[in-house]
Scaffold this active site. Structure first.
Site, PDB file in Angstrom:
ATOM      1  CB  THR A  95      -0.919   0.016   1.230  1.00 37.65           C
ATOM      2  OG1 THR A  95      -1.792  -1.115   1.176  1.00 37.65           O
ATOM      3  CG2 THR A  95      -1.760   1.288   1.257  1.00 37.65           C
ATOM      4  CE  LYS A 170      -5.499  -1.322   1.856  1.00 40.06           C
ATOM      5  NZ  LYS A 170      -4.216  -2.038   1.823  1.00 40.06           N
ATOM      6  CE  LYS A 245       1.957   2.193   4.089  1.00 33.20           C
ATOM      7  NZ  LYS A 245       2.257   0.804   3.703  1.00 33.20           N
TER       8      LYS A 245
END
Length: 297
Positions: A95, A170, A245
């Site tokens: 990611t 995402k 994050k």
């Protein structure tokens, strides 16, 4: 389909993914900086290698599952682009930020590689079980080539669009998860303060307009709904530090394109404060309920 896969990154997610590839008949040449991770990969049916370039020996494809965009860029630019076999398939399941994903996709295409960004949803348990969801960005041809490899590690492989689209999906998805988890926790705490039994509230809200995945699959209160990390002391799930994050990436992306994300921004503030404590940072995202009630988990 089978073949030889160079796999870079054997953390909690990568190890399970590599193991599933090996179980499905792929020859997995795995590399990680951690000796312990390499030993686990070897025990799971992979061939652990001592150096990153060694993973590419005989490989037709390479997969990266790394902590951040800087790590992915380093491996792609310093190892894959120079040492991967011509025409190899390059897959990044990390990611990372959309901009880096698009840059690497363009650089890979210019060098004659098929490349996709394919971040995952599902967490550590799904990685181990082979039931991840992959959101894939890349050309139609690259997606068609990557699909069977990804299907060996997941239950759903969805083409989101061109290069970077997987990361975009995402980023937006996890911002939505964070916001709904906070709202779900708020609702349960409010219901309790109003005198409602949590299970009764769940029985009502789970079949009403307030229903969400955060409630019906991942309830932040222990003993309510299907088993979730809340029933295990908020251990073994999607760490709050990792959610933070992802939220930082979402906020950067929103600023870059001028998107208004007030709920996402507030969720980011809450997780920023919550994950500042190392003991809480490792806990599952649903532990955010304790920040709202003002009690330690």
């Amino acid at each position: 389909m089978s073949g030889t896969v160079a796999f870079f990154g054997l953390g909690n997610m990568g190890l399970g993914m590599a193991a599933n590839l090996a179980a499905k008949g792929y020859a997995v040449r795995a590399f990680d900086l951690s000796e312990a991770a390499l030993e686990k990969a070897e025990a799971a049916g992979c061939h652990a290698v001592p150096a990153a370039p060694d993973a590419l020996e005989g490989a037709e494809m390479a997969i990266t599952m790394l902590p951040a965009g800087s790590h992915v860029a380093a491996v792609w630019r310093e190892t894959l682009f120079d040492r991967a076999a011509p025409g190899s398939l390059l897959i990044d399941c990390s990611t990372i930020d959309v901009a880096t994903a698009r840059e690497l996709g363009a650089e890979a295409a210019a060098r004659g590689f098929d490349a996709v960004d394919a971040p995952v949803s599902g967490g550590v348990a799904a990685a181990a079980a082979g039931t991840l969801t992959f959101m894939v960005g890349g050309s139609d041809a690259a997606f068609a080539r990557a699909r069977p490899v990804l299907a060996a590690m997941g239950k759903a492989v969805i083409h989101a669009g061109g290069s970077g689209a997987g990361q975009a999906a995402k980023t937006a998805n996890n911002m939505l998860l964070a916001a709904t988890m906070v709202a779900t926790a708020e609702a349960f705490l409010l219901a309790q303060k109003l005198g409602l039994d949590p299970q009764r509230f769940y029985d009502i809200a789970s079949v009403s307009s307030g229903q969400s995945w955060s409630m019906t699959s991942y309830c932040p209160l222990p003993g309510v709904g299907p088993e979730s990390p809340a029933d295990r002391g908020y251990e073994g799930g999607f760490a709050s530090a990792l959610m933070l994050k992802d939220l930082r990436l979402a906020m950067e992306a929103a600023q870059a394109v001028g998107a208004s994300t007030p709920m996402g921004a507030r969720a980011a503030e809450l997780y920023e404060a919550f994950a500042a404590d190392p003991a809480r940072a490792r806990l599952d995202v649903s532990a955010i309920i304790h920040a709202l009630e003002g009690a330690a988990p």
